[in-house]
Motif scaffolding. Structure first.
Motif, PDB file in Angstrom:
ATOM      1  N   PHE A  29      12.250 -24.135  57.427  1.00 43.65           N
ATOM      2  CA  PHE A  29      11.388 -24.883  56.523  1.00 43.65           C
ATOM      3  C   PHE A  29       9.986 -25.114  57.088  1.00 43.65           C
ATOM      4  CE2 PHE A  29      15.706 -26.746  55.336  1.00 43.65           C
ATOM      5  CZ  PHE A  29      15.928 -25.749  54.397  1.00 43.65           C
ATOM      6  N   GLN A  30       9.790 -24.715  58.342  1.00 37.44           N
ATOM      7  CA  GLN A  30       8.444 -24.800  58.917  1.00 37.44           C
ATOM      8  C   GLN A  30       7.552 -23.664  58.418  1.00 37.44           C
ATOM      9  OE1 GLN A  30       7.710 -27.518  60.825  1.00 37.44           O
ATOM     10  NE2 GLN A  30       9.833 -28.085  60.312  1.00 37.44           N
ATOM     11  N   ILE A  31       8.190 -22.645  57.839  1.00 39.21           N
ATOM     12  CA  ILE A  31       7.427 -21.507  57.303  1.00 39.21           C
ATOM     13  C   ILE A  31       7.268 -21.691  55.796  1.00 39.21           C
ATOM     14  CG2 ILE A  31       7.367 -18.997  57.005  1.00 39.21           C
ATOM     15  CD1 ILE A  31       9.143 -18.747  59.474  1.00 39.21           C
ATOM     16  N   PRO A  32       6.063 -21.905  55.304  1.00 39.52           N
ATOM     17  CA  PRO A  32       5.851 -22.066  53.848  1.00 39.52           C
ATOM     18  C   PRO A  32       6.274 -20.809  53.093  1.00 39.52           C
ATOM     19  CG  PRO A  32       3.904 -22.715  55.090  1.00 39.52           C
ATOM     20  CD  PRO A  32       4.809 -22.021  56.066  1.00 39.52           C
ATOM     21  N   ILE A  33       6.726 -21.001  51.876  1.00 40.10           N
ATOM     22  CA  ILE A  33       7.165 -19.868  51.054  1.00 40.10           C
ATOM     23  C   ILE A  33       6.037 -18.857  50.875  1.00 40.10           C
ATOM     24  CG2 ILE A  33       7.697 -19.227  48.662  1.00 40.10           C
ATOM     25  CD1 ILE A  33      10.153 -19.937  50.187  1.00 40.10           C
ATOM     26  N   SER A  34       4.805 -19.344  50.746  1.00 39.49           N
ATOM     27  CA  SER A  34       3.672 -18.420  50.574  1.00 39.49           C
ATOM     28  C   SER A  34       3.547 -17.461  51.764  1.00 39.49           C
ATOM     29  CB  SER A  34       2.370 -19.213  50.392  1.00 39.49           C
ATOM     30  OG  SER A  34       2.173 -20.096  51.493  1.00 39.49           O
ATOM     31  N   GLU A  35       3.766 -17.985  52.980  1.00 40.54           N
ATOM     32  CA  GLU A  35       3.709 -17.127  54.170  1.00 40.54           C
ATOM     33  C   GLU A  35       4.916 -16.196  54.226  1.00 40.54           C
ATOM     34  OE1 GLU A  35       3.087 -19.018  57.913  1.00 40.54           O
ATOM     35  OE2 GLU A  35       1.517 -20.360  57.150  1.00 40.54           O
ATOM     36  N   PHE A  36       6.065 -16.727  53.827  1.00 42.36           N
ATOM     37  CA  PHE A  36       7.290 -15.916  53.819  1.00 42.36           C
ATOM     38  C   PHE A  36       7.129 -14.721  52.873  1.00 42.36           C
ATOM     39  CE2 PHE A  36      11.398 -14.741  52.090  1.00 42.36           C
ATOM     40  CZ  PHE A  36      12.175 -14.591  53.226  1.00 42.36           C
ATOM     41  N   ARG A  37       6.545 -14.969  51.699  1.00 47.50           N
ATOM     42  CA  ARG A  37       6.335 -13.884  50.729  1.00 47.50           C
ATOM     43  C   ARG A  37       5.472 -12.766  51.312  1.00 47.50           C
ATOM     44  NH1 ARG A  37       7.516 -14.799  45.230  1.00 47.50           N
ATOM     45  NH2 ARG A  37       7.770 -16.997  44.608  1.00 47.50           N
TER      46      ARG A  37
ATOM     47  N   ASN B 134       8.017 -13.065  40.160  1.00 46.89           N
ATOM     48  CA  ASN B 134       7.847 -13.960  39.010  1.00 46.89           C
ATOM     49  C   ASN B 134       8.424 -15.361  39.259  1.00 46.89           C
ATOM     50  OD1 ASN B 134       6.635 -11.945  37.351  1.00 46.89           O
ATOM     51  ND2 ASN B 134       8.671 -11.065  36.989  1.00 46.89           N
ATOM     52  N   LEU B 135       9.097 -15.529  40.392  1.00 42.72           N
ATOM     53  CA  LEU B 135       9.677 -16.832  40.705  1.00 42.72           C
ATOM     54  C   LEU B 135       8.627 -17.722  41.369  1.00 42.72           C
ATOM     55  CD1 LEU B 135      12.458 -18.390  40.732  1.00 42.72           C
ATOM     56  CD2 LEU B 135      12.627 -17.681  43.134  1.00 42.72           C
TER      57      LEU B 135
END
Length: 336
Positions: free
Chosen positions: A52-60, A70-71
């Motif tokens: 959870f330290q990695i933001p979803i935007s960075e993960f993408r 689209n999610l």
């Protein structure tokens, strides 16, 4: 006391004989791969997804293929904080040994390169599918040379999440770590199309040998792996197949199935199923895909009779009825 010792030695001998029989069949494939290298890059996607330290935007950005474009990020954040998904991932960390997977795949890729030098080891991604990919836990993309493994589908027979998802127990047999490398081998073999799909005939024996070739390539690529893991059986199912080989073959002969082009035979004896469909009382005891097992024994017998034929030439030969004839396959009836 001497009698007890005698029987202990007798049963030990029998056990060793069964073990050595399988070892002898695979010994042919224990070739020298010491000069063949393979550098396996293994990436655990879930390790980052559930960090959870990695933001979803960075993960993408790092894994653009993993989350549906689209999610919305908020929905993706909710998904990775789902309690059940996190619990499944915790089981992965406890039950899946990434280093062992890397070692097994590295060895297998070296064996593949021995026979097919043009093969290049793929980049390997591990991930958790929330047990949704249990029917197809391995994805191989030859064009990009990627291999994806849903490791949550190898947590072990009887896992509570498998039962929660109502996965049939016969499918759970091969959902343990011991079956992983074999499933990877099967997918690579099918995607690389080393085995010609266009056969000279559509007879039942031709289709059995086609499936047998897949398992024979697994012999070559995984020479130290036990037979039950290659075909997805339990040890009891392997024992049943060996003990009843003569009766199975006799059943096919008596019903004129061997050279039949009846496609329903593939569904009865080659398809993944809880049992094979003899339509007799034996069904309940039989494992599924018994025709694949018979095709495997035909291919092995062929190499006993034709030891000078190379693996590659054998695999390329699409005349499976010729292979059957030259195999001289005729299982013997075991003494009662």
């Amino acid at each position: 006391m001497k009698i007890i010792k005698y029987f202990l030695l007798f049963f030990l001998f029998i056990g060793c004989s069964k073990k050595s029989d399988e070892q002898n069949k695979n010994k042919k494939w224990e070739v020298d791969i010491s000069g063949i290298g393979a550098n396996v890059e293994l990436i655990d996607i879930s390790q980052d997804f559930y960090n959870f330290q990695i933001p979803i935007s960075e993960f993408r950005k790092k894994y653009p293929f993993y989350i549906d474009a689209n999610l919305p990020d908020e929905k993706a954040e909710q998904q990775r904080k789902d309690t059940t998904e996190i619990n499944i991932y915790n089981q992965i960390k406890h039950k899946i040994n990434n280093q062992k997977i890397k070692q097994e795949l590295t060895t297998m890729f070296r064996y593949i390169k021995f026979y097919y030098p043009e093969f290049k080891e793929p980049k390997v991604y591990l991930y958790s599918s929330f047990v949704q990919d249990y029917l197809d836990p391995i994805t191989y993309v030859p064009n990009q040379n990627y291999l994806f493994i849903a490791v949550d589908c190898f947590l072990g027979y009887g896992n509570k999440y498998y039962d929660m998802m109502r996965i049939d127990r016969y499918l759970q047999i091969s959902m343990s770590p011991e079956y992983l490398s074999s499933k990877v081998a099967k997918v690579i073999i099918n995607e690389k199309s080393w085995i010609p799909k266009e056969l000279t005939t559509q007879s039942f024996v031709s289709h059995m040998i086609y499936q047998g070739k897949i398992l024979l390539l697994e012999d070559a690529f995984l020479p130290k792996v036990k037979d039950l893991y290659k075909i997805g059986y339990t040890q009891d199912q392997i024992n049943w197949a060996k003990s009843n080989e003569f009766e199975i073959w006799n059943f096919f002969i008596q019903n004129n199935y061997v050279f039949s082009d009846d496609f329903s035979l593939s569904d009865r004896f080659l398809s993944l199923s809880p049992f094979s469909k003899f339509y007799t009382e034996v069904d309940a005891k039989s494992p599924g895909q018994i025709g694949c097992w018979v095709g495997w024994q035909i291919c092995r017998k062929y190499f006993e009779e034709n030891p000078k034929v190379s693996l590659q030439d054998f695999i390329k030969n699409s005349n499976h009825e010729e292979i059957f004839a030259k195999s001289k396959y005729k299982p013997e009836q075991l003494p009662e």
